[in-house]
Enzyme design. Structure first.
Site, PDB file in Angstrom:
ATOM      1  CG  HIS A 134      -0.623   0.275   2.505  1.00 12.78           C
ATOM      2  ND1 HIS A 134      -0.331  -0.706   3.416  1.00 12.78           N
ATOM      3  CD2 HIS A 134      -0.450   1.438   3.152  1.00 12.78           C
ATOM      4  CE1 HIS A 134       0.006  -0.154   4.572  1.00 12.78           C
ATOM      5  NE2 HIS A 134      -0.058   1.158   4.439  1.00 12.78           N
TER       6      HIS A 134
ATOM      7  CG  ASP B  77       0.321  -4.103   2.785  1.00 11.46           C
ATOM      8  OD1 ASP B  77       0.853  -3.594   1.783  1.00 11.46           O
ATOM      9  OD2 ASP B  77      -0.488  -3.481   3.513  1.00 11.46           O
TER      10      ASP B  77
ATOM     11  CB  SER C 109       2.695   1.684   6.502  1.00 14.20           C
ATOM     12  OG  SER C 109       1.431   1.349   6.944  1.00 14.20           O
TER      13      SER C 109
HETATM   14  N1  ARG Z   1      -5.000   0.326   7.796  1.00 15.73           N
HETATM   15  C1  ARG Z   1      -3.712   0.375   7.163  1.00 15.73           C
HETATM   16  C2  ARG Z   1      -3.112   1.759   7.364  1.00 15.73           C
HETATM   17  O1  ARG Z   1      -3.433   2.688   7.452  1.00 15.73           O
HETATM   18  C3  ARG Z   1      -3.707  -0.045   5.730  1.00 15.73           C
HETATM   19  C4  ARG Z   1      -4.404   0.846   4.756  1.00 15.73           C
HETATM   20  C5  ARG Z   1      -4.385   0.371   3.336  1.00 15.73           C
HETATM   21  N2  ARG Z   1      -5.210  -0.815   3.103  1.00 15.73           N
HETATM   22  C6  ARG Z   1      -6.550  -0.792   2.824  1.00 15.73           C
HETATM   23  N3  ARG Z   1      -7.187  -1.927   2.704  1.00 15.73           N
HETATM   24  N4  ARG Z   1      -7.242   0.313   2.688  1.00 15.73           N
HETATM   25  O2  ARG Z   1      -3.327   2.720   7.344  1.00 15.73           O
HETATM   26  N1  GLU Z   2      -1.388   1.220   7.634  1.00 12.09           N
HETATM   27  C1  GLU Z   2      -0.802   2.239   8.454  1.00 12.09           C
HETATM   28  C2  GLU Z   2       0.178   3.092   7.658  1.00 12.09           C
HETATM   29  O1  GLU Z   2      -0.055   3.317   6.506  1.00 12.09           O
HETATM   30  C3  GLU Z   2      -0.265   1.655   9.691  1.00 12.09           C
HETATM   31  C4  GLU Z   2      -1.411   1.330  10.527  1.00 12.09           C
HETATM   32  C5  GLU Z   2      -1.446   2.124  11.807  1.00 12.09           C
HETATM   33  O2  GLU Z   2      -0.818   1.608  12.742  1.00 12.09           O
HETATM   34  O3  GLU Z   2      -2.054   3.199  11.852  1.00 12.09           O
HETATM   35  O4  GLU Z   2       1.103   3.666   8.187  1.00 12.09           O
END
Ligand code: ARG
Ligand code: GLU
Length: 687
Positions: A83, A220, A623
């Site tokens: 991502h 990921d 991330s």
């Molecule tokens: N929750 C994770 C992070 O913030 C992954 C975000 C990307 N993945 C998704 N399925 N939207 O931010």
């Molecule tokens: N998916 C998150 C990122 O893009 C990390 C998730 C979190 O711990 O907030 O940094």
């Protein structure tokens, strides 16, 4: 200066911190190293951070402007999340080569793809520069002067230290609510090439259905390589460039992890607010999050309805839907978490004890002052947030504003319009328009409604009638007309009902909301600075880590499952078997590539680890961060948290807060079996 000295003294004493909570400054990791050792770590503080010799910090990088990555070879090869690499993978994709869908694997260095605009930054050093930044300021000059002196000194220092021709960038960051200032010096590389990415059905497996959730099975990751000029210096892309030769790269552990193992995460967490006053937590948990969740629930329902009816609309709205959904889900965990923990009450009890201690001292009345500031700030800030989540989230309205800005700058709008309409589906926007305006009308009192908004509502009688009239007459309902706009047409845009509505809100914000909000925020900054310092004096025994601000940190903990609710326990490791259980060709998020089914059918892969949970304190920005074992070898790549623990940006709860990592062994499995790109293994160092 006396206060400052006391403050620094408070920092110098190291005592207990709370279990696994904390995002520690790597240059001060010596203060934590005994605790890390007691929990299983076998590294020295110098192994983790040193400016004299190669240390693990030299293998950690800021990827782009909001993710972390790590070096895994002597030839500049790096891992980050899928991502995080997404938009670059997307840019190389076309109908003939859909790398998002099918994945991409370079089979030699010559096949790696350049990504103009993508940079990676390595931290050279970090140091406390508080005295330099506050030079020329005395307490008698007041808080506003402090801010402006700090700003001017920061800009001067950054300019002095930066060497743009060598890719050296400097930035001064405030820590502990600007009680301390740190200088960060980075080396920035600009030739970063795409080496490999799994198909989205692996890299984004589970999509938004599984996002922020456990059990998780997302692969990921994406792989890039840094290139430099032949002399090793940072350079723009050139075919003559050579792979970056790092001071340090991570060895990869094939031994894996099991429950209870020590792990640490080395990366760049973006933003946390652990030390704020109870009213801020109350606002976030009880007002802001629930309001925004309700608004986004409506938007998501509308998007999903049309996305499920048409494959084309699903593609158009998948990225938009993902970003609306990401914060929506996080906020649910956050507000639920602070409610479950009783954080507001706990903070209030703490503040009462604090106020007793502060009585008749320099901090007397500080908590009352904070309460008064928050009371004045709340309605203004809510109106601002409400505008963002309603008016600004209607695509035609914010697009009208962007087009106007472009025309004002005499920029052509054709390509911007093409990009916008390619992923625009008017029935969705029309429904969202009505829902958002209706929400604004019913939830924001008349005092917080611009006059134009009230007039138009009165004129049309209902948001639906207003919507029908606006979409029927706006030029923004007509893509070809918008594409043909030139700067001489600016008056046409200014007379357009979509632009007029957006502008009415912007003008009202600029006149009635933002000036007061900015003034209050200035007071709040000063009060928060005092409150931070005061808390450190109040609890001299506690080791306070600074709130996250996208600077490099170390978080440590152990591999652990958790219990999300009564009678349920989540084990900390997921396997390929779980992917097969979720696999379903009819559900987009769970439709895995055939090759994975075939490999699984061969047998012997049931126990292949995929993801794991640990108690490391992380947040957005982490991330792509390396997840390391007791010897500093790579065991995983951080990519998420469990949603029940997302209040860790405000308060950490060891029972619920878990970061989610990709097991590096699944990454190797996918490279080998899906990408057939095992040529990459030759340059990696396995332990
Ligand atoms: N929750 C994770 C992070 O913030 C992954 C975000 C990307 N993945 C998704 N399925 N939207 O931010
Ligand atoms: N998916 C998150 C990122 O893009 C990390 C998730 C979190 O711990 O907030 O940094």
């Amino acid at each position: 200066m006396k206060r400052l000295t006391t403050f620094i003294l408070a920092l110098a004493v190291s005592f207990q911190a709370f279990a696994d909570e904390g995002m520690w400054l790597p240059n001060l990791i010596a203060r934590r190293i005994d605790d890390m050792g007691a929990k299983g770590c076998r590294l020295s503080a110098e192994d983790i951070y040193s400016i004299n010799k190669a240390s693990l910090k030299d293998a950690v990088l800021l990827f782009g402007s909001g993710c972390t990555g790590e070096l895994v070879s002597p030839n500049g090869l790096l891992f980050t999340n899928h991502h995080c690499g997404y938009s670059f993978i997307q840019r190389h994709s076309s109908v003939e080569h859909d790398y998002l869908k099918d994945g991409f694997w370079a089979m030699s260095q010559s096949e790696e793809l350049p990504n103009p605009g993508l940079t990676v930054s390595f931290l050279e050093r970090m140091e406390d520069v508080t005295d330099v930044i506050l030079y020329g300021w005395e307490p008698s000059m007041g808080d506003a002067a402090r801010d402006s002196v700090a700003r001017a000194n920061s800009a001067r220092l950054e300019k002095e230290v930066a060497v743009p021709s060598k890719g050296i960038r400097a930035s001064v960051e405030a820590l502990y609510y600007a009680n301390q200032y740190y200088l960060f010096v980075f080396r920035v590389y600009r030739d970063v090439r795409l080496v490999g990415a799994p198909p989205s059905s692996i890299g984004k497996f589970g999509g938004d259905t599984d996002n922020w959730m456990w059990p998780r099975h997302t692969g990921d990751f994406s792989i890039f390589r840094i290139y430099t000029a032949p002399d090793g210096s940072p350079a723009d892309y050139s075919p003559d460039n050579i792979p970056y030769r790092p001071r340090k790269y991570f060895s990869i552990s094939r031994a894996g992890v099991k429950e209870g193992d020590f792990t640490f995460v080395y990366g760049c967490p973006g933003s946390t607010r652990e030390y704020v006053f109870s009213d801020e937590v109350r606002y976030i948990g009880e007002v802001s999050d629930p309001q925004k969740i309700a608004l986004r629930t409506k938007r998501l329902e509308i998007q999903k309805k049309y996305m499920s009816q048409s494959q084309a609309v699903r593609i158009q709205y998948s990225a938009k839907n993902a970003s609306v959904s990401n914060a929506w889900k996080k906020w649910q965990g956050e507000s639920g978490g602070v409610r479950r923990l009783g954080t507001v009450e706990a903070k209030r009890a703490y503040e009462r004890r604090f106020a007793q201690w502060a009585a008749r001292g320099p901090y007397e009345g500080l908590t009352e002052r904070l309460a008064a500031i928050y009371a004045r700030r709340e309605p203004l800030y809510l109106a601002y947030e409400y505008f963002n989540e309603t008016i600004r989230s209607v695509e035609i309205l914010s697009f009208a504003w962007s087009v106007h800005s472009a025309l004002e700058l005499k920029r052509p709008v054709e390509s911007m319009a093409k990009g916008f309409y390619k992923d625009y589906y008017r029935p969705i926007d029309e429904e969202i328009f009505a829902a958002m305006l209706d929400a604004y009308r019913s939830n924001m009192s008349g005092d917080y409604q611009p006059a134009y908004f009230k007039e138009q509502l009165a004129l049309y009688g209902s948001v639906e009638a207003w919507r029908d009239a606006l979409f029927a007459s706006s030029i923004f309902s007509n893509p070809d007309a918008v594409k043909a706009l030139t700067p001489s047409d600016i008056a046409k845009v200014e007379a357009d009902p979509a632009y007029k509505l957006y502008k009415a809100f912007r003008d009202w914000l600029d006149a009635d909301i933002m000036p007061e909000l900015h003034a209050i925020d200035g007071e709040l900054r000063a009060a928060n600075r005092q409150y931070m310092r005061a808390q450190m004096e109040f609890e001299p025994e506690r080791d306070f880590y600074p709130d996250a601000n996208l600077t490099l940190r170390v978080a440590y903990g152990k591999v652990a499952g958790y219990s999300p609710s009564d009678a349920v326990y989540y084990a900390p490791v997921s396997t390929l078997k779980g992917i097969m259980e979720k696999d379903n060709p009819d559900i987009f998020d769970y439709n895995i590539p055939q090759v994975l089914r075939d490999i699984y059918a061969e047998g012997g892969h049931e126990k292949q680890p995929v993801c794991f949970l640990a108690t490391n304190h992380t947040t957005g920005g982490n991330s792509g961060s390396p997840v390391l074992n007791a010897d500093g070898h790579l065991v995983g790549i951080n990519f998420d948290r469990v949603w029940e623990g997302t209040m860790s940006d405000l308060v950490f709860d060891p029972d619920y807060c878990r970061n989610i990592s990709l097991d590096v062994r699944y990454l190797l499995f996918v490279i080998e079996n899906v990408g057939h790109a095992d040529w990459l293994f030759k340059e990696m160092d396995f332990k």
